[in-house]
Scaffold this motif. Structure first.
Motif, short mmCIF file in Angstrom:
data_model
loop_
_atom_site.label_atom_id
_atom_site.label_comp_id
_atom_site.label_asym_id
_atom_site.label_seq_id
_atom_site.Cartn_x
_atom_site.Cartn_y
_atom_site.Cartn_z
N TYR A 144 0.70 19.21 -22.72
CA TYR A 144 1.74 18.19 -22.52
C TYR A 144 1.34 17.16 -21.47
O TYR A 144 2.20 16.43 -20.97
CB TYR A 144 3.05 18.87 -22.12
CG TYR A 144 3.64 19.70 -23.24
CD1 TYR A 144 4.50 19.13 -24.18
CD2 TYR A 144 3.33 21.05 -23.37
CE1 TYR A 144 5.02 19.89 -25.21
CE2 TYR A 144 3.86 21.82 -24.40
CZ TYR A 144 4.71 21.24 -25.32
OH TYR A 144 5.23 21.98 -26.34
N ASN A 145 0.05 17.07 -21.15
CA ASN A 145 -0.39 16.08 -20.16
C ASN A 145 -0.05 14.65 -20.57
O ASN A 145 0.08 13.77 -19.72
CB ASN A 145 -1.91 16.18 -19.94
CG ASN A 145 -2.28 17.38 -19.08
OD1 ASN A 145 -1.42 18.05 -18.51
ND2 ASN A 145 -3.56 17.68 -19.00
N TYR A 146 0.11 14.42 -21.85
CA TYR A 146 0.42 13.07 -22.32
C TYR A 146 1.79 12.58 -21.83
O TYR A 146 2.10 11.38 -21.88
CB TYR A 146 0.37 13.01 -23.85
CG TYR A 146 1.47 13.74 -24.57
CD1 TYR A 146 2.65 13.10 -24.94
CD2 TYR A 146 1.34 15.10 -24.89
CE1 TYR A 146 3.66 13.77 -25.60
CE2 TYR A 146 2.36 15.79 -25.55
CZ TYR A 146 3.51 15.11 -25.90
OH TYR A 146 4.52 15.78 -26.55
N LEU A 147 2.62 13.51 -21.34
CA LEU A 147 3.95 13.13 -20.84
C LEU A 147 3.92 12.57 -19.42
O LEU A 147 4.93 12.05 -18.95
CB LEU A 147 4.88 14.35 -20.87
CG LEU A 147 5.19 14.98 -22.23
CD1 LEU A 147 6.00 16.26 -22.04
CD2 LEU A 147 5.93 14.01 -23.12
N SER A 151 2.75 22.60 -16.42
CA SER A 151 1.83 23.73 -16.29
C SER A 151 0.99 23.93 -17.54
O SER A 151 -0.01 24.64 -17.52
CB SER A 151 2.63 25.02 -16.02
OG SER A 151 3.53 25.27 -17.09
N ASP A 152 1.38 23.28 -18.65
CA ASP A 152 0.67 23.41 -19.92
C ASP A 152 -0.08 22.11 -20.20
O ASP A 152 0.53 21.06 -20.44
CB ASP A 152 1.68 23.67 -21.05
CG ASP A 152 1.03 23.93 -22.39
OD1 ASP A 152 -0.17 23.60 -22.55
OD2 ASP A 152 1.71 24.46 -23.28
N PRO A 153 -1.43 22.13 -20.18
CA PRO A 153 -2.22 20.91 -20.37
C PRO A 153 -1.94 20.21 -21.70
O PRO A 153 -2.21 19.01 -21.84
CB PRO A 153 -3.67 21.41 -20.32
CG PRO A 153 -3.62 22.74 -19.66
CD PRO A 153 -2.27 23.32 -19.95
N ASN A 157 15.03 20.15 -15.83
CA ASN A 157 13.73 20.40 -15.18
C ASN A 157 12.60 20.73 -16.14
O ASN A 157 11.45 20.89 -15.73
CB ASN A 157 13.86 21.53 -14.15
CG ASN A 157 14.69 21.15 -12.96
OD1 ASN A 157 15.68 21.80 -12.64
ND2 ASN A 157 14.31 20.09 -12.28
N TRP A 158 12.92 20.83 -17.44
CA TRP A 158 11.90 21.23 -18.41
C TRP A 158 10.68 20.31 -18.36
O TRP A 158 9.54 20.76 -18.41
CB TRP A 158 12.50 21.24 -19.82
CG TRP A 158 11.54 21.68 -20.87
CD1 TRP A 158 11.31 22.96 -21.30
CD2 TRP A 158 10.66 20.86 -21.65
NE1 TRP A 158 10.34 22.99 -22.29
CE2 TRP A 158 9.93 21.71 -22.52
CE3 TRP A 158 10.42 19.48 -21.69
CZ2 TRP A 158 8.97 21.22 -23.42
CZ3 TRP A 158 9.46 19.00 -22.58
CH2 TRP A 158 8.75 19.86 -23.43
N ALA A 159 10.91 19.00 -18.23
CA ALA A 159 9.81 18.03 -18.27
C ALA A 159 8.85 18.19 -17.10
O ALA A 159 7.68 17.79 -17.18
CB ALA A 159 10.37 16.62 -18.30
N ASP A 160 9.31 18.75 -15.99
CA ASP A 160 8.42 19.06 -14.87
C ASP A 160 7.77 20.43 -15.04
O ASP A 160 6.59 20.62 -14.75
CB ASP A 160 9.17 18.99 -13.54
CG ASP A 160 9.36 17.56 -13.05
OD1 ASP A 160 8.60 16.68 -13.49
OD2 ASP A 160 10.26 17.33 -12.24
N PHE A 161 8.54 21.41 -15.52
CA PHE A 161 7.98 22.75 -15.72
C PHE A 161 6.82 22.73 -16.71
O PHE A 161 5.83 23.44 -16.54
CB PHE A 161 9.05 23.71 -16.25
CG PHE A 161 10.15 24.04 -15.26
CD1 PHE A 161 9.99 23.80 -13.91
CD2 PHE A 161 11.34 24.59 -15.69
CE1 PHE A 161 10.99 24.11 -12.99
CE2 PHE A 161 12.35 24.91 -14.79
CZ PHE A 161 12.18 24.66 -13.44
N ILE A 162 6.92 21.87 -17.74
CA ILE A 162 5.93 21.88 -18.80
C ILE A 162 4.59 21.32 -18.35
O ILE A 162 3.58 21.44 -19.05
CB ILE A 162 6.47 21.10 -20.03
CG1 ILE A 162 5.74 21.54 -21.32
CG2 ILE A 162 6.33 19.60 -19.82
CD1 ILE A 162 5.95 22.98 -21.69
#
Length: 263
Positions: free
Chosen positions: A72-75, A68-70, A61-66
């Motif tokens: 990592y918007n590139y993901l 919340s941090d702009p 679930n890390w890739a969804d939790f992150i």
């Protein structure tokens, strides 16, 4: 009060598509738990060196939790591939092999190649492994290989037991949550495979994973026959076997990739 309910329903329609970015939390953990039950002891030991006490299921679930941090918007575009309607396997395969955009297919390949590097820093290994676990789960969710014009079913508005939703979200989380099982209970309930099945599923290459989801997505689109269709018990009855197979295949194939990398 009636006006408030209308505003709330409208807000849900706007909010839901932005949140529908993969299997929901439970779905990803089911895929991760199934994978954990199929990997070798050597693979598990090597993964522990990267993730520490974080299990594959919890890392999923890390890739969804992150989000919340702009930073990592590139993901955001890593989670899916949207394909136009009416393609056969050869056309999908050619498209994927020629694919140069940032999407689930190119990034799964990228993450696998990165994780093969011996000198990769620990923090980068950990991030790449978490992402790989997540993305392999994502592409087994049929609507992650949906159509570009409706954002993989996000714009197909529906009702799920009288609550406003969309086709993407139904498959992300609502069907799974309806079963009322924990991720470990769910993994136990569906984890029935033969050795031949496991070998076959793990031999199949990524374009086949995507095409399977693409074909299922096409059937799901065609199964919606009217605007804002009301879904409930019958929809669950008709699709539960497909849902369970996608979760199981996702976990078994993830295990195969992890064994290749760390076994």
């Amino acid at each position: 009060m009636r006006a408030f309910k209308k505003i709330l329903a409208l807000a849900l329609f706007v909010y839901i598509p932005l949140q529908s970015m993969g299997w929901g939390m439970l779905g990803h953990r089911i895929v991760g738990e199934v994978a954990d039950r199929h990997i070798s002891s050597k693979t598990r030991k090597n993964i522990k060196k990267i993730l520490g006490n974080e299990s594959i299921a919890m890392a999923s679930n890390w890739a969804d939790f992150i989000k919340s941090d702009p930073t990592y918007n590139y993901l955001d575009t890593w989670h899916y591939v949207n394909l136009k309607e009416g393609l056969n396997f050869q056309q999908v395969e050619v498209y994927l092999h020629q694919d140069t955009v940032t999407d689930a297919y190119t990034k799964i390949n990228f993450l696998i190649s990165e994780l093969k590097k011996k000198d990769l820093p620990q923090a980068q290994k950990q991030m790449n492994l978490r992402l790989l676990i997540h993305l392999i789960g994502d592409v087994h969710q049929p609507m992650h290989v949906g159509r570009p014009e409706d954002l993989g079913g996000n714009r197909v508005r529906l009702e799920w037991f009288n609550q406003p939703t969309n086709l993407h979200r139904v498959w992300d989380s609502q069907l799974i949550e309806y079963q009322q099982l924990s991720y470990t209970e769910y993994a136990t309930a569906i984890n029935f495979t033969t050795k031949d099945q496991v070998k076959t599923w793990q031999r199949q290459l990524a374009p086949e994973w995507f095409f399977e989801s693409y074909q299922i997505a096409d059937k799901l689109y065609k199964g919606i026959t009217k605007p804002e269709e009301k879904l409930s018990y019958r929809y669950n009855f008709d699709h539960i076997e497909t849902l369970n197979e996608r979760l199981l295949k996702g976990g078994v194939r993830l295990a195969g990739v992890l064994d290749e990398l760390f076994g």
